[in-house]
Scaffold this active site. Structure first.
Site, PDB file in Angstrom:
ATOM      1  N   LYS A   1       0.871  -1.189   0.000  1.00  0.00           N
ATOM      2  CA  LYS A   1       0.000   0.000   0.000  1.00  0.00           C
ATOM      3  C   LYS A   1       0.900   1.229   0.000  1.00  0.00           C
ATOM      4  O   LYS A   1       1.930   1.230   0.653  1.00  0.00           O
ATOM      5  CB  LYS A   1      -0.891   0.009   1.242  1.00  0.00           C
ATOM      6  CG  LYS A   1      -1.877  -1.162   1.300  1.00  0.00           C
ATOM      7  CD  LYS A   1      -2.972  -1.031   0.260  1.00  0.00           C
ATOM      8  CE  LYS A   1      -3.877  -2.232   0.291  1.00  0.00           C
ATOM      9  NZ  LYS A   1      -4.945  -2.175  -0.697  1.00  0.00           N
TER      10      LYS A   1
ATOM     11  N   HIS B   1      -9.523 -12.344  -7.277  1.00  0.00           N
ATOM     12  CA  HIS B   1      -9.995 -11.124  -6.641  1.00  0.00           C
ATOM     13  C   HIS B   1     -11.403 -10.854  -7.165  1.00  0.00           C
ATOM     14  O   HIS B   1     -11.677 -11.126  -8.334  1.00  0.00           O
ATOM     15  CB  HIS B   1      -9.054  -9.957  -6.949  1.00  0.00           C
ATOM     16  CG  HIS B   1      -9.219  -8.821  -5.993  1.00  0.00           C
ATOM     17  ND1 HIS B   1     -10.305  -7.979  -6.030  1.00  0.00           N
ATOM     18  CD2 HIS B   1      -8.467  -8.415  -4.944  1.00  0.00           C
ATOM     19  CE1 HIS B   1     -10.200  -7.094  -5.042  1.00  0.00           C
ATOM     20  NE2 HIS B   1      -9.103  -7.332  -4.370  1.00  0.00           N
TER      21      HIS B   1
HETATM   22  C1  CAP Z   1      -7.466  -4.706   1.064  1.00  0.00           C
HETATM   23  C2  CAP Z   1      -7.582  -4.633  -0.438  1.00  0.00           C
HETATM   24  C3  CAP Z   1      -8.498  -5.677  -1.004  1.00  0.00           C
HETATM   25  C4  CAP Z   1      -9.869  -5.643  -0.444  1.00  0.00           C
HETATM   26  C5  CAP Z   1     -10.773  -6.504  -1.312  1.00  0.00           C
HETATM   27  C6  CAP Z   1      -8.035  -3.262  -0.906  1.00  0.00           C
HETATM   28  O1  CAP Z   1      -6.546  -3.754   1.475  1.00  0.00           O
HETATM   29  O2  CAP Z   1      -6.328  -4.842  -1.033  1.00  0.00           O
HETATM   30  O3  CAP Z   1      -8.548  -5.457  -2.403  1.00  0.00           O
HETATM   31  O4  CAP Z   1      -9.842  -6.219   0.803  1.00  0.00           O
HETATM   32  O5  CAP Z   1     -11.976  -6.645  -0.635  1.00  0.00           O
HETATM   33  O6  CAP Z   1      -7.603  -2.909  -1.993  1.00  0.00           O
HETATM   34  O7  CAP Z   1      -8.830  -2.662  -0.206  1.00  0.00           O
HETATM   35  P1  CAP Z   1      -6.503  -3.430   3.047  1.00  0.00           P
HETATM   36  P2  CAP Z   1     -12.570  -8.106  -0.459  1.00  0.00           P
HETATM   37  O8  CAP Z   1      -6.054  -4.699   3.743  1.00  0.00           O
HETATM   38  O9  CAP Z   1      -5.503  -2.317   3.199  1.00  0.00           O
HETATM   39  O10 CAP Z   1      -7.882  -3.036   3.433  1.00  0.00           O
HETATM   40  O11 CAP Z   1     -11.470  -8.903   0.161  1.00  0.00           O
HETATM   41  O12 CAP Z   1     -13.751  -7.871   0.448  1.00  0.00           O
HETATM   42  O13 CAP Z   1     -12.931  -8.558  -1.815  1.00  0.00           O
HETATM   43 MG    MG Z   2      -6.958  -4.430  -3.020  1.00  0.00          MG
END
Ligand code: CAP
Ligand code: MG
Length: 424
Positions: free
Chosen positions: A148, A266
């Site tokens: 991130k 994903h």
């Molecule tokens: C999480 C994440 C994932 C989401 C996807 C994001 O980052 O990388 O893509 O969790 O959601 O981009 O937000 P964080 P899901 O850990 O920093 O939140 O798993 O519900 O499909």
């Molecule tokens: Mg993500």
């Protein structure tokens, strides 16, 4: 053929019928029943005006066989569908009907897939046991992290973050859903540098490491990228299954299977159609489709920063990770025969102080993906990864994280920053 032919409340579905549970909100000029038969007609072989048709066509009609307030159930003769062709099946049961004027809202809550359809798809090559075997893990969750901010790093920065996370104990480095081959982070450069770092981290930690590199692109390009991943000896590819589409996913399943690569799915885009409780298609059904299509790991939600209640996430987990379920008021019965279970990947706003409730809910045969919850650790990425592994160790030892943090500094720092959250 007229609309009334698509209603038979005495009909008992045949064992190889495909059954759909819809939540229906009729437009004001229609009753639930009138709207329901129009949905059954339009999603099978009816039309808006009456028609003289030969007998053999009548056999393909869907039947509304159960109406209970705003929940209707429709049985479809399996001959209506082309086996191994998810696009055609969805064009039927999840096509025009969402736009019919007879409905103000229409949501597919669940589907019972007949055996002949399930077995016409390859299903996961690895499944839960197969991916655990890649890492030699059986009694703890598989951990993943995504650098991130989600995009912007150069390949060298991305690989360095990966090294830090792998050194801290994370199993899988993951690309974010919107990272592919941008000018600032070219796919081939990122792959090469991350593989070097993976090798170094494996040597230094003695632990198996892997990289969920996102191959999302046009299908022929995805095959090219998949082959590059294979050449580097990595064991996974990641694909955004909903923005690439089911036909592409099926092609990648064929290619990944031949190459012996596991698929991380994903689900970005899912909330465009599964979030509205009165219109669209539930995540449960996406889990079922992804499982038939043969992904090995799938994001199912985690009650963190993104929408999705505990019961919805639990239903999703039932559909990915069990070999079948009985009917409930939110799910239709389903049998999976020998289609392997898919590893539920929980993610979205997670941090070390919030993983225990997930492990209590689902056990340890799941995946935990933490992005910000690792890289924003006060001590940085490596310490964030260590804090996650400490939280998992605490769970395995039956110790609560607050207690365990007293003797584990990295976990203590994580809890001081984010607290310990239990789901309501
Ligand atoms: C999480 C994440 C994932 C989401 C996807 C994001 O980052 O990388 O893509 O969790 O959601 O981009 O937000 P964080 P899901 O850990 O920093 O939140 O798993 O519900 O499909
Ligand atoms: Mg993500």
């Amino acid at each position: 053929m007229k609309y009334e032919d698509f209603l038979n409340l005495k009909y008992k579905p045949a064992s190889n019928d495909l059954i759909v549970m819809f939540r229906i909100t009729p437009s004001k000029e229609f009753s639930v029943k009138e709207a329901a038969i129009r949905v059954a007609a339009e999603s099978s072989n009816g039309t808006w005006s009456d028609l003289k048709v030969p007998k053999h066509i009548i056999k393909l009609q869907a039947k509304v066989f159960d109406i209970n307030k705003d929940i209707i159930k429709v049985a479809y003769p399996v001959e209506l569908f082309e086996k191994n062709n998810m696009s055609q099946i969805l064009s039927s049961i999840a096509g025009n009907i969402f736009g019919m004027k007879a409905v103000k809202g229409l949501r597919i809550e669940d589907v019972t897939w007949p055996k002949s359809i399930i077995k016409s798809f390859k299903g996961p090559k690895f499944g839960i046991k197969g991916v655990q075997k890649i890492f030699g893990i059986k009694d703890r969750p598989i951990t993943a992290t995504v650098p991130k901010p989600k995009v912007g790093y150069y390949p060298s920065e991305h690989a360095k973050i990966g090294f830090e996370a792998w050194m801290g104990g994370v199993d899988l480095l993951k690309d974010d859903e919107n990272l592919s081959n941008q000018s600032f982070n070219k796919f081939d450069k990122r792959l090469k540098l991350c593989m070097n770092m993976r090798e170094k981290a494996e040597k230094l930690t003695g632990e198996k490491k892997n990289y969920l590199i996102n191959i999302t692109a046009e299908t022929k390009e995805m095959i090219k990228r998949l082959k590059m991943v294979k050449d580097y000896g990595n064991e996974y590819v990641m694909i955004d299954i909903l923005t690439t589409g089911w036909a592409a996913v099926q092609t990648i399943r064929d290619e990944a299977g031949d190459a012996g690569l596991a698929i991380h799915a994903h689900r970005a885009f899912h909330a465009a159609f599964d979030r509205n409780p009165l219109h669209g298609l539930s995540m449960k059904v996406l889990c079922e489709i992804a499982r038939m299509q043969g992904v090995d790991q799938l994001h199912i939600g985690a009650m963190g920063k993104l929408a999705g209640s505990a019961s919805e996430v639990n239903d999703n987990h039932t559909k990915t990770s069990t070999m079948g379920n009985k009917e409930t008021n939110t799910m239709l019965a389903q049998e999976w025969y020998d289609t392997k279970p898919v590893l539920s990947m929980c993610s979205g706003g997670l941090h070390p102080g919030i993983v225990h409730p997930l492990l209590e809910m689902f056990g340890t045969s799941i995946g935990l993906q933490l992005g910000g919850g690792i890289h924003s650790h006060p001590g940085g990425t490596r310490k964030g990864a260590i804090a996650l592994r400490q939280a998992i160790d605490a769970y395995k030892k039956g110790v609560n994280v607050t207690e365990y943090a007293k003797t584990h500094k990295e976990l203590d720092e994580a809890i001081k920053k984010w607290g310990v959250k239990v789901y309501k």
